[in-house]
Enzyme design. Structure first.
Site, mmCIF file in Angstrom:
data_model
loop_
_atom_site.group_PDB
_atom_site.id
_atom_site.type_symbol
_atom_site.label_atom_id
_atom_site.label_comp_id
_atom_site.label_asym_id
_atom_site.label_seq_id
_atom_site.Cartn_x
_atom_site.Cartn_y
_atom_site.Cartn_z
ATOM 1 N N LEU A 157 11.893 7.383 0.194
ATOM 2 C CA LEU A 157 10.982 8.892 1.049
ATOM 3 C C LEU A 157 10.986 9.906 -0.435
ATOM 4 C CD1 LEU A 157 11.537 10.377 3.502
ATOM 5 C CD2 LEU A 157 12.767 12.002 2.691
ATOM 6 N N GLY A 158 9.743 8.732 -0.806
ATOM 7 C CA GLY A 158 8.557 8.856 -1.861
ATOM 8 C C GLY A 158 7.661 10.977 -1.104
ATOM 9 N N ARG A 237 4.262 -2.858 -0.327
ATOM 10 C CA ARG A 237 3.792 -3.404 -0.543
ATOM 11 C C ARG A 237 4.868 -5.024 -0.002
ATOM 12 N NH1 ARG A 237 -0.165 -2.244 -2.604
ATOM 13 N NH2 ARG A 237 -0.455 -1.656 -4.931
ATOM 14 N N GLU A 266 -1.523 -11.855 -0.738
ATOM 15 C CA GLU A 266 -2.183 -11.371 0.788
ATOM 16 C C GLU A 266 -4.111 -12.056 -0.217
ATOM 17 O OE1 GLU A 266 -2.470 -7.285 0.151
ATOM 18 O OE2 GLU A 266 -1.119 -6.616 1.105
ATOM 19 N N HIS A 284 -4.051 -4.594 5.064
ATOM 20 C CA HIS A 284 -4.209 -3.973 3.862
ATOM 21 C C HIS A 284 -5.138 -2.293 4.162
ATOM 22 C CE1 HIS A 284 -2.488 -3.202 -0.593
ATOM 23 N NE2 HIS A 284 -2.416 -1.766 -0.107
HETATM 24 C C1 8YV Z 1 -4.950 0.268 -1.637
HETATM 25 C C2 8YV Z 1 -2.539 0.687 -2.353
HETATM 26 O O1 8YV Z 1 -5.780 -0.763 -0.981
HETATM 27 O O2 8YV Z 1 -2.854 2.200 -3.136
HETATM 28 C C3 8YV Z 1 -2.479 1.240 -3.184
HETATM 29 O O3 8YV Z 1 -1.218 1.021 -3.921
HETATM 30 O O4 8YV Z 1 -2.031 -0.286 -1.544
HETATM 31 C C4 8YV Z 1 -4.828 0.374 -1.304
HETATM 32 O O5 8YV Z 1 -4.899 1.711 -1.813
HETATM 33 C C5 8YV Z 1 -6.227 -0.382 -3.101
HETATM 34 O O6 8YV Z 1 -5.372 -0.584 -3.588
HETATM 35 C C6 8YV Z 1 -7.286 -0.276 -3.375
HETATM 36 O O7 8YV Z 1 -7.913 -0.746 -4.210
#
Ligand code: 8YV
Length: 318
Positions: A157-158, A237, A266, A284
């Site tokens: 819950l962040g 993630r 991914e 994503h």
């Molecule tokens: C992005 C993400 O798609 O913020 C994150 O941790 O996974 C996503 O917002 C990605 O890192 C953008 O480059």
């Protein structure tokens, strides 16, 4: 200091806005376009001062990459998640790491809610049904799951989890959460164990960070606890979910369905997931709106500019 004298390496393709800003201000190199990388490291090993990257699992900044540059000062990352960046190594070397928290919370939570609604009310399946002409030939589409009155169980819950809670509350869902160390929250039910949260949940929404501590946390025990009426919603993630266990749980109908924006490897999504009617997949995209991507790009750029103007960076991880 003239910013144009500062050498910066951009690890992979980022948004046009971010690349344009970085390239027009600094002496920037596009690493992914360089054919002879070893030669580049030889020539620029001492002069590169900044890495611009993303928290996307295919980019990040490994120890090996950081160590190509003896005078590296800062790793500026696009994204809130920073698990593909070797934070401990950066800390040891005194390299500053920045990320882009805050600006993406609402868009990520929107996708969380959209996935929850999609898989619960079978929106993507229904869309395929209409487009395949099955409404005319087969009649009424199958029943979905009522959303209001159900339990939305949030793992972590962040900032993003709290935004999901706000949205789910507006849909009259009961909010439960698991986040060890977090204080109680009025109106929410807190669980001391992930399994207890999964047992209580109709929709288990993952908004926890990636990294070694959470790798594979969502495994077969969690799926068994979630049960055959329960849905998994994954917007954190891919590494947090044991994908083999998930596939097994879906195949054996241990859980009712899953909706995912993130995956273990991914951009690879296991074919078996693509074929399941009760699985919703997005590539994503949780933060991918023009507004949010611009805000993230500006935060990466502002961190870099602040650092090289001898000002405190805005959003430092270490
Ligand atoms: C992005 C993400 O798609 O913020 C994150 O941790 O996974 C996503 O917002 C990605 O890192 C953008 O480059």
């Amino acid at each position: 200091m003239n910013m144009k004298d500062i050498e910066v390496v951009i690890v992979g393709k980022l948004s046009e806005r971010l690349m344009n800003n970085v390239e027009s201000t600094f002496n920037a190199y596009r690493l992914w376009e360089i054919a002879d990388k070893e030669q580049f490291y030889k020539e620029h090993g001492d002069s590169i001062q900044a890495i611009v990257t993303s928290g996307n699992p295919v980019m990040g900044a490994s120890k090996e990459l950081m160590d190509k540059f003896a005078n590296l000062k800062i790793v500026a990352s696009n994204g809130v998640g920073y698990d593909p960046i070797d934070i401990n190594h950066a800390k040891e070397r005194g390299i500053i790491v920045t990320n882009t928290p805050g600006v993406l919370n609402k868009c990520v939570a929107d996708i969380g809610m959209a996935l929850l609604l999609s898989v619960g009310r079978r929106i993507c399946e229904a869309d395929r049904y209409v487009k395949a002409g099955r409404w005319e030939s087969e009649g009424r589409f199958a029943m979905g799951t009522k959303i209001s009155g159900k339990v939305c169980g949030i793992v972590g819950l962040g900032n993003i989890g709290s935004e999901v809670a706000k949205r789910a509350s507006a849909f009259d869902m009961d909010i439960h959460f698991y986040d060890p160390g977090k204080p109680a929250k009025a109106g929410f039910t807190q669980h001391d164990s992930l399994i207890d949260l999964a047992k209580a949940s109709d929709f288990l929404v993952l908004t926890l960070p990636g990294g070694d501590k959470t790798r594979g946390l969502i495994n077969k025990d969690v799926f068994t606890a979630l049960g055959d009426k329960g849905f998994l919603i994954s917007i954190s993630r891919g590494s947090t979910v044991n994908e083999d266990d998930l596939i097994e749980a879906l195949t054996n109908k241990v859980i009712a369905g899953a909706a995912m924006d993130v995956y273990a490897h991914e951009p690879h999504v296991p074919d078996v997931l693509k074929e399941m009617e009760n699985v919703v997949t997005t590539p994503h995209i949780a933060s991918s709106t023009t507004d949010t991507f611009n805000a993230m790009a500006d935060l990466v750029y502002d961190n870099l500019c602040a650092y090289f103007a001898d000002k405190p960076v805005l959003t430092q991880v270490v």
